[in-house]
Scaffold this active site. Structure first.
Site, mmCIF file in Angstrom:
data_model
loop_
_atom_site.group_PDB
_atom_site.id
_atom_site.type_symbol
_atom_site.label_atom_id
_atom_site.label_comp_id
_atom_site.label_asym_id
_atom_site.label_seq_id
_atom_site.Cartn_x
_atom_site.Cartn_y
_atom_site.Cartn_z
ATOM 1 N N ARG A 256 0.849 -1.189 0.000
ATOM 2 C CA ARG A 256 0.000 0.000 0.000
ATOM 3 C C ARG A 256 0.888 1.244 0.000
ATOM 4 O O ARG A 256 2.062 1.177 0.355
ATOM 5 C CB ARG A 256 -0.920 0.008 1.214
ATOM 6 C CG ARG A 256 -1.831 -1.212 1.330
ATOM 7 C CD ARG A 256 -2.671 -1.139 2.589
ATOM 8 N NE ARG A 256 -3.569 -2.283 2.735
ATOM 9 C CZ ARG A 256 -3.269 -3.389 3.389
ATOM 10 N NH1 ARG A 256 -2.088 -3.507 3.988
ATOM 11 N NH2 ARG A 256 -4.138 -4.391 3.480
ATOM 12 N N LYS A 280 -1.515 -1.847 8.045
ATOM 13 C CA LYS A 280 -2.694 -1.335 8.733
ATOM 14 C C LYS A 280 -2.807 -1.969 10.115
ATOM 15 O O LYS A 280 -2.397 -3.108 10.341
ATOM 16 C CB LYS A 280 -3.947 -1.649 7.913
ATOM 17 C CG LYS A 280 -3.955 -0.984 6.552
ATOM 18 C CD LYS A 280 -5.096 -1.487 5.694
ATOM 19 C CE LYS A 280 -6.461 -1.117 6.266
ATOM 20 N NZ LYS A 280 -7.554 -1.518 5.346
ATOM 21 N N HIS A 349 -3.394 1.962 -5.409
ATOM 22 C CA HIS A 349 -4.033 0.701 -5.024
ATOM 23 C C HIS A 349 -4.289 -0.191 -6.246
ATOM 24 O O HIS A 349 -4.399 -1.408 -6.116
ATOM 25 C CB HIS A 349 -5.343 0.980 -4.293
ATOM 26 C CG HIS A 349 -5.718 -0.105 -3.330
ATOM 27 N ND1 HIS A 349 -5.068 -0.291 -2.134
ATOM 28 C CD2 HIS A 349 -6.656 -1.087 -3.400
ATOM 29 C CE1 HIS A 349 -5.600 -1.321 -1.495
ATOM 30 N NE2 HIS A 349 -6.559 -1.818 -2.245
ATOM 31 N N ARG A 352 -1.654 -2.621 -6.593
ATOM 32 C CA ARG A 352 -1.802 -3.750 -5.655
ATOM 33 C C ARG A 352 -2.652 -4.840 -6.302
ATOM 34 O O ARG A 352 -2.334 -6.026 -6.196
ATOM 35 C CB ARG A 352 -2.432 -3.242 -4.367
ATOM 36 C CG ARG A 352 -2.634 -4.282 -3.263
ATOM 37 C CD ARG A 352 -3.091 -3.583 -1.995
ATOM 38 N NE ARG A 352 -3.553 -4.493 -0.969
ATOM 39 C CZ ARG A 352 -2.767 -5.078 -0.073
ATOM 40 N NH1 ARG A 352 -1.461 -4.846 -0.113
ATOM 41 N NH2 ARG A 352 -3.254 -5.873 0.861
ATOM 42 N N HIS A 375 -3.741 -10.166 3.824
ATOM 43 C CA HIS A 375 -5.164 -10.112 4.151
ATOM 44 C C HIS A 375 -5.429 -10.903 5.420
ATOM 45 O O HIS A 375 -4.878 -11.993 5.606
ATOM 46 C CB HIS A 375 -5.999 -10.694 3.005
ATOM 47 C CG HIS A 375 -6.043 -9.809 1.803
ATOM 48 N ND1 HIS A 375 -6.316 -10.288 0.532
ATOM 49 C CD2 HIS A 375 -5.848 -8.475 1.659
ATOM 50 C CE1 HIS A 375 -6.293 -9.289 -0.329
ATOM 51 N NE2 HIS A 375 -6.008 -8.174 0.320
ATOM 52 N N TYR A 384 -10.262 -12.275 -6.230
ATOM 53 C CA TYR A 384 -9.359 -12.496 -7.361
ATOM 54 C C TYR A 384 -9.660 -13.804 -8.085
ATOM 55 O O TYR A 384 -9.132 -14.045 -9.175
ATOM 56 C CB TYR A 384 -7.910 -12.487 -6.876
ATOM 57 C CG TYR A 384 -7.493 -11.134 -6.359
ATOM 58 C CD1 TYR A 384 -7.279 -10.076 -7.226
ATOM 59 C CD2 TYR A 384 -7.360 -10.904 -4.988
ATOM 60 C CE1 TYR A 384 -6.931 -8.828 -6.757
ATOM 61 C CE2 TYR A 384 -7.003 -9.647 -4.511
ATOM 62 C CZ TYR A 384 -6.794 -8.615 -5.389
ATOM 63 O OH TYR A 384 -6.457 -7.377 -4.919
#
Length: 404
Positions: A256, A280, A349, A352, A375, A384
């Site tokens: 990110r 994050k 993004h 990404r 994730h 995906y």
């Protein structure tokens, strides 16, 4: 064009600091011409202070604003805002000569309440600063809409109808971001109830914003566009070398923008071939460092990163002062590269997503992709699966054709 700097003579209360400030500008990496421009501004400011019998300790924000107001009135067109004095004021504050920056004091009932809410989110809830400021920004219009004609804020009679009306209005004006706004508003209403400002827990009476997950497709870039994006960087220049390394981190590891900006020199473990990613929720994860990514970073650190960079972050500004890039600056690198490559507006993004689809086409499993993207839930990575055409063909029943 003048290439030899003309150093102004500083007299007045700032004269004792002129020589050392010039040395500080050199240490920060300013060119002699730019440093000379700063010294001319210092000389002008010092004369202004001398006429008013002001010492450096009087350089408050009010005094600085008054100085620039008079400078503009005199017809000056350069160095006419407080930003021009930032290097000098930072230096004088480090010496303890100039007063520190005074914190902004809320003056309206709305800002007073938002200051309390900001402290609640940061101290009691432990949220990141960026999340705190986003929540405050999103709920400010709601509180401003409740102020009376005199600027007062009376929340005692707040009911669910007023909250619902605001949410419906925002859903019409900003349908794409209303979900995040509702989350912030629910947090604010909980804070008001806990603090005794409102009697009812209105957060439970809020409308839920409908949302359907996994409905879209990841908007990754085709391989040829990724190649064009990387090829648009002039690797013979320091800036191009930096931008190429940043873009390589995006397209190979799916980082990110904030994670690229936060990457420190100490986070790169060369012997182990790994990097520490600060993501994050204050998470720290280790990822393998591919050889091509490592080569791009090494090229920048060896040939492009300024020796006088003042911070330990890997990627810094191209101009003095050489501070670390912010997440917005990293995003700008991607946007500029997209326009330079003739690909229009490309966000960070999106790269990404490109990294994920590239790993998928190379045979990577969803579990492996989720580990690289870090994730927390496999469901987040499951989107995906929609772009894995070979796998989807095995699931599709054959078209009956004429037999139908």
């Amino acid at each position: 064009m003048t290439t030899v700097p003309c150093w102004a003579r500083v007299r007045g209360p700032l004269a004792p600091y002129a020589v050392t400030f010039r040395d500080e500008l050199e240490r920060l990496g300013y060119t002699p011409l730019t440093a000379a421009g700063h010294l001319r501004l210092v000389a002008h400011l010092s004369c202004w202070m001398l006429e008013r019998h002001l010492e450096p300790s009087a350089l408050t924000q009010t005094a600085v604003d008054a100085y620039f107001a008079e400078r503009r009135a005199l017809g000056y067109v350069n160095s006419v805002t407080g930003r021009s004095l930032r290097p000098l004021l930072d230096y004088l504050r480090c010496l303890g000569v100039a007063p520190p920056v005074a914190p902004a004091v809320p003056t309206t009932p709305v800002e007073v309440l938002l200051a309390r809410y900001r402290d609640y989110l940061g101290v009691e809830r432990g949220l990141a600063t960026t999340t705190v400021e986003l929540n405050v920004r999103l709920v400010r219009p709601f509180l401003l809409g409740l102020t009376g004609t005199g600027g007062g804020l009376d929340l005692g009679g707040l009911d669910a109808g007023e909250v619902t009306a605001f949410v419906l209005e925002q859903s019409r004006r900003r349908p794409g971001s209303v979900g995040r706004m509702v989350t912030a508003l629910r947090s604010l209403l909980g804070f008001l109830h806990i603090g005794g400002v409102i009697d009812k827990p209105l957060s439970t009476a809020m409308l839920a914003v409908p949302g359907w997950t996994q409905t879209g497709l990841p908007k990754g870039l085709p391989d040829e566009q990724v190649t064009a994006l990387l090829a648009s960087c002039d690797r013979g220049s320091a800036t191009g070398c930096r931008d190429f390394a940043i873009l390589t981190l995006f397209v190979r590891l799916g980082l990110r923008a904030g994670e690229v900006a936060a990457l420190a020199l100490s986070d790169i473990h060369w012997r182990q071939g790994e990097i520490t990613v600060r993501g994050k929720g204050n998470r720290c994860d280790r990822l393998p460092l591919p050889a091509d990514v490592g080569e791009a970073v090494v090229d920048y650190l060896r040939d492009g990163r300024p020796e006088r960079a003042q911070e330990g972050t890997a990627f810094v500004r191209a101009q003095a002062p050489y501070r670390g890039l912010t997440s917005n600056a990293v995003t700008t690198v991607v946007v500029v590269a997209g326009r330079r490559a003739g690909r229009g507006l490309i966000g960070a993004h999106r790269l990404r997503h490109s990294a994920a689809t590239s790993m998928l086409s190379a045979g990577g499993s969803l579990t492996e992709i989720g580990q690289v993207l870090r994730h927390q839930r496999l469901l987040t990575t499951a989107i995906y699966a929609k772009v894995d055409q070979p796998a989807l063909r095995q699931l599709v029943r054959p078209w009956p054709g004429d037999a139908a």
